[in-house]
Scaffold this motif. Structure first.
Motif, PDB file in Angstrom:
ATOM      1  N   GLY A 103     -40.566   9.221 -17.326  1.00 19.29           N
ATOM      2  CA  GLY A 103     -41.853   9.519 -17.928  1.00 19.29           C
ATOM      3  C   GLY A 103     -42.821   9.968 -16.853  1.00 19.29           C
ATOM      4  N   GLU A 104     -43.746  10.837 -17.228  1.00 17.95           N
ATOM      5  CA  GLU A 104     -44.629  11.420 -16.217  1.00 17.95           C
ATOM      6  C   GLU A 104     -46.012  11.670 -16.802  1.00 17.95           C
ATOM      7  OE1 GLU A 104     -43.223  14.516 -13.147  1.00 17.95           O
ATOM      8  OE2 GLU A 104     -44.225  15.708 -14.711  1.00 17.95           O
ATOM      9  N   LEU A 105     -47.030  11.383 -16.015  1.00 15.21           N
ATOM     10  CA  LEU A 105     -48.409  11.712 -16.357  1.00 15.21           C
ATOM     11  C   LEU A 105     -48.907  12.760 -15.360  1.00 15.21           C
ATOM     12  CD1 LEU A 105     -51.134  11.287 -17.834  1.00 15.21           C
ATOM     13  CD2 LEU A 105     -51.623   9.478 -16.170  1.00 15.21           C
ATOM     14  N   ALA A 106     -49.221  13.950 -15.869  1.00 18.02           N
ATOM     15  CA  ALA A 106     -49.804  14.997 -15.041  1.00 18.02           C
ATOM     16  C   ALA A 106     -51.301  15.071 -15.316  1.00 18.02           C
ATOM     17  CB  ALA A 106     -49.144  16.338 -15.346  1.00 18.02           C
ATOM     18  N   TYR A 107     -52.080  15.318 -14.287  1.00 16.17           N
ATOM     19  CA  TYR A 107     -53.525  15.436 -14.442  1.00 16.17           C
ATOM     20  C   TYR A 107     -54.030  16.582 -13.573  1.00 16.17           C
ATOM     21  CZ  TYR A 107     -53.635  13.133  -9.899  1.00 16.17           C
ATOM     22  OH  TYR A 107     -53.440  12.816  -8.575  1.00 16.17           O
ATOM     23  N   ARG A 108     -55.109  17.212 -14.012  1.00 15.05           N
ATOM     24  CA  ARG A 108     -55.764  18.235 -13.185  1.00 15.05           C
ATOM     25  C   ARG A 108     -57.206  18.353 -13.611  1.00 15.05           C
ATOM     26  NH1 ARG A 108     -55.805  23.875 -15.011  1.00 15.05           N
ATOM     27  NH2 ARG A 108     -55.246  23.995 -17.220  1.00 15.05           N
ATOM     28  N   SER A 109     -58.045  18.581 -12.634  1.00 14.56           N
ATOM     29  CA  SER A 109     -59.469  18.757 -12.876  1.00 14.56           C
ATOM     30  C   SER A 109     -59.767  20.230 -13.093  1.00 14.56           C
ATOM     31  CB  SER A 109     -60.276  18.224 -11.698  1.00 14.56           C
ATOM     32  OG  SER A 109     -61.638  18.587 -11.817  1.00 14.56           O
ATOM     33  N   THR A 116     -50.293   1.972 -23.705  1.00 18.06           N
ATOM     34  CA  THR A 116     -50.709   2.524 -22.426  1.00 18.06           C
ATOM     35  C   THR A 116     -49.524   2.457 -21.474  1.00 18.06           C
ATOM     36  OG1 THR A 116     -52.416   2.471 -20.707  1.00 18.06           O
ATOM     37  CG2 THR A 116     -51.570   0.353 -21.463  1.00 18.06           C
ATOM     38  N   TYR A 117     -49.671   3.023 -20.299  1.00 26.82           N
ATOM     39  CA  TYR A 117     -48.550   3.109 -19.368  1.00 26.82           C
ATOM     40  C   TYR A 117     -48.971   2.637 -17.980  1.00 26.82           C
ATOM     41  CZ  TYR A 117     -46.575   5.911 -23.099  1.00 26.82           C
ATOM     42  OH  TYR A 117     -46.119   6.317 -24.331  1.00 26.82           O
ATOM     43  N   LEU A 118     -47.986   2.162 -17.221  1.00 26.18           N
ATOM     44  CA  LEU A 118     -48.211   1.691 -15.869  1.00 26.18           C
ATOM     45  C   LEU A 118     -47.461   2.576 -14.885  1.00 26.18           C
ATOM     46  CD1 LEU A 118     -47.768  -2.177 -16.344  1.00 26.18           C
ATOM     47  CD2 LEU A 118     -49.784  -0.760 -16.785  1.00 26.18           C
ATOM     48  N   TYR A 119     -48.076   2.779 -13.727  1.00 34.22           N
ATOM     49  CA  TYR A 119     -47.420   3.522 -12.655  1.00 34.22           C
ATOM     50  C   TYR A 119     -47.682   2.797 -11.341  1.00 34.22           C
ATOM     51  CZ  TYR A 119     -52.067   5.452 -11.539  1.00 34.22           C
ATOM     52  OH  TYR A 119     -53.388   5.597 -11.196  1.00 34.22           O
ATOM     53  N   ALA A 120     -46.916   3.126 -10.327  1.00 34.86           N
ATOM     54  CA  ALA A 120     -47.079   2.493  -9.016  1.00 34.86           C
ATOM     55  C   ALA A 120     -47.206   3.550  -7.937  1.00 34.86           C
ATOM     56  CB  ALA A 120     -45.893   1.582  -8.716  1.00 34.86           C
ATOM     57  N   ILE A 121     -48.036   3.248  -6.958  1.00 33.89           N
ATOM     58  CA  ILE A 121     -48.096   4.019  -5.720  1.00 33.89           C
ATOM     59  C   ILE A 121     -47.840   3.010  -4.603  1.00 33.89           C
ATOM     60  CG2 ILE A 121     -49.509   5.418  -4.187  1.00 33.89           C
ATOM     61  CD1 ILE A 121     -51.061   6.385  -6.595  1.00 33.89           C
ATOM     62  N   PRO A 128     -45.347   9.191 -11.793  1.00 28.38           N
ATOM     63  CA  PRO A 128     -44.195   8.704 -12.560  1.00 28.38           C
ATOM     64  C   PRO A 128     -44.567   7.437 -13.334  1.00 28.38           C
ATOM     65  CG  PRO A 128     -43.948   8.147 -10.245  1.00 28.38           C
ATOM     66  CD  PRO A 128     -45.188   8.978 -10.348  1.00 28.38           C
ATOM     67  N   LEU A 129     -44.382   7.458 -14.635  1.00 26.12           N
ATOM     68  CA  LEU A 129     -44.719   6.312 -15.478  1.00 26.12           C
ATOM     69  C   LEU A 129     -43.536   5.341 -15.505  1.00 26.12           C
ATOM     70  CD1 LEU A 129     -46.465   8.198 -18.419  1.00 26.12           C
ATOM     71  CD2 LEU A 129     -47.523   7.099 -16.433  1.00 26.12           C
ATOM     72  N   LEU A 130     -43.799   4.100 -15.159  1.00 30.50           N
ATOM     73  CA  LEU A 130     -42.730   3.107 -15.052  1.00 30.50           C
ATOM     74  C   LEU A 130     -42.538   2.309 -16.327  1.00 30.50           C
ATOM     75  CD1 LEU A 130     -43.514   1.699 -11.490  1.00 30.50           C
ATOM     76  CD2 LEU A 130     -41.921   3.529 -12.117  1.00 30.50           C
ATOM     77  N   TYR A 131     -43.639   1.806 -16.884  1.00 31.43           N
ATOM     78  CA  TYR A 131     -43.550   0.899 -18.024  1.00 31.43           C
ATOM     79  C   TYR A 131     -44.563   1.298 -19.087  1.00 31.43           C
ATOM     80  CZ  TYR A 131     -41.621  -1.806 -14.132  1.00 31.43           C
ATOM     81  OH  TYR A 131     -40.923  -2.198 -13.026  1.00 31.43           O
ATOM     82  N   PHE A 132     -44.249   0.950 -20.331  1.00 32.03           N
ATOM     83  CA  PHE A 132     -45.266   1.011 -21.377  1.00 32.03           C
ATOM     84  C   PHE A 132     -45.781  -0.394 -21.611  1.00 32.03           C
ATOM     85  CE2 PHE A 132     -41.655  -0.065 -24.153  1.00 32.03           C
ATOM     86  CZ  PHE A 132     -42.225  -0.971 -25.048  1.00 32.03           C
ATOM     87  N   PHE A 170     -48.626  -0.892  -5.024  1.00 29.11           N
ATOM     88  CA  PHE A 170     -49.774  -1.107  -5.894  1.00 29.11           C
ATOM     89  C   PHE A 170     -49.466  -0.650  -7.317  1.00 29.11           C
ATOM     90  CE2 PHE A 170     -51.404  -0.644  -1.589  1.00 29.11           C
ATOM     91  CZ  PHE A 170     -52.252  -1.732  -1.482  1.00 29.11           C
ATOM     92  N   LEU A 171     -49.830  -1.479  -8.284  1.00 29.64           N
ATOM     93  CA  LEU A 171     -49.555  -1.194  -9.689  1.00 29.64           C
ATOM     94  C   LEU A 171     -50.855  -0.813 -10.391  1.00 29.64           C
ATOM     95  CD1 LEU A 171     -47.206  -1.267 -11.765  1.00 29.64           C
ATOM     96  CD2 LEU A 171     -47.914  -3.600 -12.321  1.00 29.64           C
ATOM     97  N   PHE A 172     -50.801   0.283 -11.182  1.00 33.38           N
ATOM     98  CA  PHE A 172     -51.993   0.804 -11.842  1.00 33.38           C
ATOM     99  C   PHE A 172     -51.720   1.057 -13.325  1.00 33.38           C
ATOM    100  CE2 PHE A 172     -52.072   2.256  -7.439  1.00 33.38           C
ATOM    101  CZ  PHE A 172     -53.334   1.851  -7.021  1.00 33.38           C
ATOM    102  N   GLU A 173     -52.814   1.136 -14.064  1.00 38.57           N
ATOM    103  CA  GLU A 173     -52.752   1.481 -15.483  1.00 38.57           C
ATOM    104  C   GLU A 173     -53.231   2.919 -15.673  1.00 38.57           C
ATOM    105  OE1 GLU A 173     -54.380  -0.184 -19.805  1.00 38.57           O
ATOM    106  OE2 GLU A 173     -55.070  -1.089 -17.927  1.00 38.57           O
ATOM    107  N   SER A 174     -52.568   3.633 -16.573  1.00 38.42           N
ATOM    108  CA  SER A 174     -52.955   5.010 -16.866  1.00 38.42           C
ATOM    109  C   SER A 174     -54.397   5.066 -17.356  1.00 38.42           C
ATOM    110  CB  SER A 174     -52.021   5.579 -17.937  1.00 38.42           C
ATOM    111  OG  SER A 174     -52.561   6.747 -18.503  1.00 38.42           O
ATOM    112  N   PRO A 175     -55.148   6.111 -16.998  1.00 35.75           N
ATOM    113  CA  PRO A 175     -56.526   6.229 -17.484  1.00 35.75           C
ATOM    114  C   PRO A 175     -56.611   6.591 -18.962  1.00 35.75           C
ATOM    115  CG  PRO A 175     -55.936   8.165 -16.211  1.00 35.75           C
ATOM    116  CD  PRO A 175     -54.794   7.198 -16.064  1.00 35.75           C
ATOM    117  N   ILE A 176     -55.498   7.050 -19.550  1.00 36.42           N
ATOM    118  CA  ILE A 176     -55.497   7.383 -20.968  1.00 36.42           C
ATOM    119  C   ILE A 176     -54.515   6.469 -21.696  1.00 36.42           C
ATOM    120  CG2 ILE A 176     -56.123   9.778 -20.531  1.00 36.42           C
ATOM    121  CD1 ILE A 176     -53.190  10.540 -21.140  1.00 36.42           C
ATOM    122  N   ALA A 177     -54.731   6.332 -22.988  1.00 40.11           N
ATOM    123  CA  ALA A 177     -53.855   5.519 -23.836  1.00 40.11           C
ATOM    124  C   ALA A 177     -53.596   6.263 -25.130  1.00 40.11           C
ATOM    125  CB  ALA A 177     -54.485   4.153 -24.119  1.00 40.11           C
ATOM    126  N   TRP A 178     -52.468   5.968 -25.731  1.00 41.42           N
ATOM    127  CA  TRP A 178     -52.138   6.526 -27.041  1.00 41.42           C
ATOM    128  C   TRP A 178     -52.581   5.530 -28.100  1.00 41.42           C
ATOM    129  CZ3 TRP A 178     -49.068   4.899 -31.127  1.00 41.42           C
ATOM    130  CH2 TRP A 178     -48.796   5.866 -32.106  1.00 41.42           C
TER     131      TRP A 178
END
Length: 531
Positions: free
Chosen positions: A74-80, A104-109, A91-95, A112-120
Motif C-alpha cells: 500500500g502506498e500514500l503519494a502526496y504533492r503540493s 486510517t493508515y500507519l506508516y513508518a520512517i 509505504p503504508l504498513l497497517y490499517f 518512528f511510527l506515524f498516522e496518515s494525514p487523510i482517512a477514508w
C-alpha cells in the motif's frame, strides 16, 4: 502474550488475530469463527488487507493525496500544488479502524511510527483530512502514532522507547486486531491445562471490573489522566481501569458529540438507572458476534424484550416496526470524527428531547473514576489548558501549587508545575521541578526539552544544548524540538549544526513550512535565533 509461534513473528510483522487466537479456536471453534467477523477482530491489520484506493485534494493547503496499491505494498503519494518540490511517497504498513466509521493508515520512517494525514470515511465513501486538519492552510505536520492510541485497535501494544513519543525499537504491537486475551486475560495456563484452569470471564467479574473491560476502550471523555505511577498499557482484564486512568468530561458538553461516549451515554439511560449493576454493555451486545443486517432488528428487539417482557407489550408495541433502535437509539449523524458514538446509547423514550440530561456548568467532572484525587483534577485542568483553554491557567496554578509538597515523586505533575511556573516567570522554581522530574526519569522528554529552553532563556547555552541535543537525538521527528535546538545552536554561533538539525526534521515532514523557513534564514544565524 502470543499463543503460538508464527511465521509473522519471524518476518518481523505482527501476528493476525486469527493466528494469535488459534489455540482458543481449537476448543471454541464456533465462537472463534463468529468473532473473526466482528469489528473488534478487524480493528486493524496489514494495510493491503483493507486498502481503499482513491485520491483527495485538500483545497486549503493545495495538497493532493493518492492511496494506491503498488505491487504488494500500500502506498500514500502526496504533492503540493503550491510548491512542486514538496512531494513524496510513503509505504503504508497497517490499517487502523474496522471501517464501520472509517479507516486510517500507519506508516513508518525509520523507527518512528506515524498516522496518515487523510482517512477514508464510510459515510461519504471517500477520503478526507483527519479531524483537526481540515482547515489548515499548509501541508500538515507528521502525526506521531503513540502507543496510547494503538491500544484499542491492536493487541499486546508495546511502550515506545524511553524518552520518545512514537519511536519503537521493535514491533509497536505484537498482534493486529483485538485478540481473545485482550478481554479474557493471559490464557497460557488455561490453554496448557486444556481448560481446567480458569480464564477471566468478564460476565462473572464484579461490576466495576466487568465494566472496565469495555470502558478501557469505549470511553474517552474530554480528558484522560494516567493515575500516579501507572500506564494505561499495563491494564489487564479483571482489574479496575480506574487504577490506571481517570476520565473527565466538560460539564454541559453534548453527550452525542463527545468521542467514544457509548458508556457515558448508557449511564444516562432510564434502562441503566433502573437496572443498576445488573445491566452492562453485554446485556445488549455479544462481543463474539455481530448480527448481519437482516437479523439486526430481531436481535436487538429480543434484548429489549428480555426486560420489557409483558406479553401485551411485546405483541402490540409498534408491530409495524420491529426495529426498536430506529426510534429509541437513532444514529447520531455522519461526521468525520472517528471515535464518535454512532448510535445514541441513551435509549430515550422520546429521542427528540436531546438536551435534558446534559451536565450543568463548565467544570471538569470525573466519570467512571472512583477515587480520583486533587492531583488528577489538577492534571485534567492542565491538559485542557494545553489544548487552548487559557481561562483555566489560574485554576491550574492554584491546584498544582496547593499540592506542590505532595508531588515530589510524580514526574507528570512536576512537569506541569514547571511549565506553569515558567510561564509565570518563576524560572528558578520551574528549574527545580524539571530537575526533580529528570531525577525520577532521566529520559523524560518534557523535562529535557523544557529545562533546555529555560536554560537558553537564562543564557546558559552549553547546559541548554546538552539537554536539547539529548532530547532531539531520540525525537528527530518532533518539529518544535528541532526548531528550538536549531535556535539555541544559532545563539551559540553554530549555524552548521543548526542546519543539520532542521534538515533532519524535514526528513520526517517535508511539508513543514516553518522549519523550511527557519532553514532559509540561517545565513544570518543571529536573525534566525531571535525570539
Amino acid at each position: 502474550m502470543p499463543l503460538l509461534l508464527s511465521l509473522y513473528a519471524w518476518a518481523g510483522q505482527p501476528t493476525p488475530v486469527r493466528e494469535a487466537d488459534a489455540a482458543c479456536a481449537r476448543c471454541h471453534a464456533r465462537i472463534s469463527r463468529s468473532y473473526l467477523t466482528t469489528p473488534m477482530a478487524n480493528a486493524s491489520g496489514l494495510a493491503t488487507e483493507n486498502l481503499h484506493p482513491g485520491g483527495f485534494l485538500h483545497s486549503p493547503s493545495a495538497t493532493e493525496y493518492k492511496v494506491s496499491l503498488n505491487g504488494n505494498q500500500g502506498e500514500l503519494a502526496y504533492r503540493s500544488l503550491k510548491a512542486p518540490e514538496k512531494f513524496g511517497k510513503l509505504p503504508l504498513l497497517y490499517f487502523l479502524g474496522s471501517g464501520h466509521l472509517g479507516t486510517t493508515y500507519l506508516y513508518a520512517i525509520g523507527d518512528f511510527l506515524f498516522e496518515s494525514p487523510i482517512a477514508w470515511y464510510a459515510a461519504s465513501n471517500a477520503y478526507d483530512m483527519k479531524p483537526g486538519s481540515a482547515e489548515i492552510d499548509r501541508m500538515p505536520p507528521p502525526l506521531p502514532m503513540q502507543s496510547g492510541c494503538l491500544r484499542c485497535h491492536m493487541s499486546s501494544v508495546q511502550a515506545s522507547a524511553p524518552g520518545t513519543l512514537n519511536r519503537f525499537r521493535g514491533l509497536a504491537f505484537l498482534h493486529t486486531g483485538i485478540t481473545c486475551e485482550s478481554c479474557h486475560g493471559d490464557s497460557k495456563e488455561h490453554v496448557e491445562s486444556h481448560g481446567k484452569e480458569r480464564i477471566v470471564n468478564p460476565a462473572r467479574l464484579k461490576p466495576d471490573e466487568r465494566d472496565s473491560v469495555c470502558i478501557s476502550c469505549h470511553l474517552e471523555g474530554d480528558v484522560r489522566v494516567e493515575r500516579t505511577g501507572h500506564s494505561a498499557l499495563d491494564y489487564r482484564p479483571g482489574e479496575s481501569i480506574s487504577t490506571y486512568l481517570a476520565f473527565y468530561v466538560r460539564a454541559g458538553a453534548s453527550l452525542t458529540d463527545r468521542a467514544v461516549s457509548e458508556v457515558e451515554q448508557l449511564s444516562q439511560s432510564t434502562c441503566k438507572r433502573a437496572s443498576g449493576d445488573g445491566m452492562s454493555c453485554m446485556s445488549c451486545h455479544d462481543p463474539h458476534d455481530t448480527p448481519d443486517p437482516s437479523h439486526r432488528a430481531a436481535f436487538f428487539r429480543s434484548k429489549c424484550l428480555a426486560c420489557h417482557n409483558q406479553p401485551e407489550f411485546a405483541a402490540t408495541h409498534h408491530r409495524e416496526n420491529q426495529d426498536c433502535t430506529s426510534c429509541h437509539m437513532p444514529r447520531t449523524g455522519a461526521r468525520n470524527v472517528l471515535h464518535v458514538a454512532w448510535t445514541d446509547h441513551r435509549i430515550r423514550k422520546q429521542p427528540a428531547n436531546s438536551d435534558s440530561d446534559r451536565f450543568k456548568g463548565g467544570d471538569l467532572v470525573p466519570i467512571f473514576s472512583p477515587g480520583t484525587s486533587k492531583r488528577d483534577l489538577a492534571l485534567a485542568n492542565y491538559m485542557a489548558l494545553l489544548e487552548g483553554e487559557r481561562s483555566r491557567e489560574p485554576i491550574v496554578w492554584k491546584q498544582l501549587n496547593d499540592l506542590r509538597g505532595e508531588l515530589t515523586n510524580d514526574k507528570d505533575a512536576l512537569n506541569a508545575l514547571g511549565n506553569v511556573d515558567a510561564e509565570r516567570g518563576d524560572y528558578a522554581t520551574a528549574e527545580q521541578s524539571f530537575r526533580r522530574a529528570l531525577e525520577l526519569d532521566p529520559a523524560n522528554l518534557t523535562a529535557l526539552s523544557n529545562l533546555g529552553i529555560l536554560f537558553a532563556k537564562e543564557g546558559k547555552l552549553n547546559e541548554s544544548l546538552k539537554l536539547l541535543r539529548t532530547a532531539f537525538e531520540r525525537n528527530q521527528d518532533v518539529p518544535g524540538l528541532a526548531k528550538n535546538l536549531a535556535r539555541v545552536q544559532c545563539m551559540a554561533g553554530d549555524a552548521q549544526a543548526a542546519r543539520a538539525t532542521l534538515a533532519a526534521a524535514l526528513t520526517y515532514g517535508p511539508g513543514l513550512d516553518d522549519v523550511s523557513q527557519l532553514l532559509t534564514e540561517l545565513d544570518d544565524c543571529r536573525s534566525a535565533a531571535a525570539p
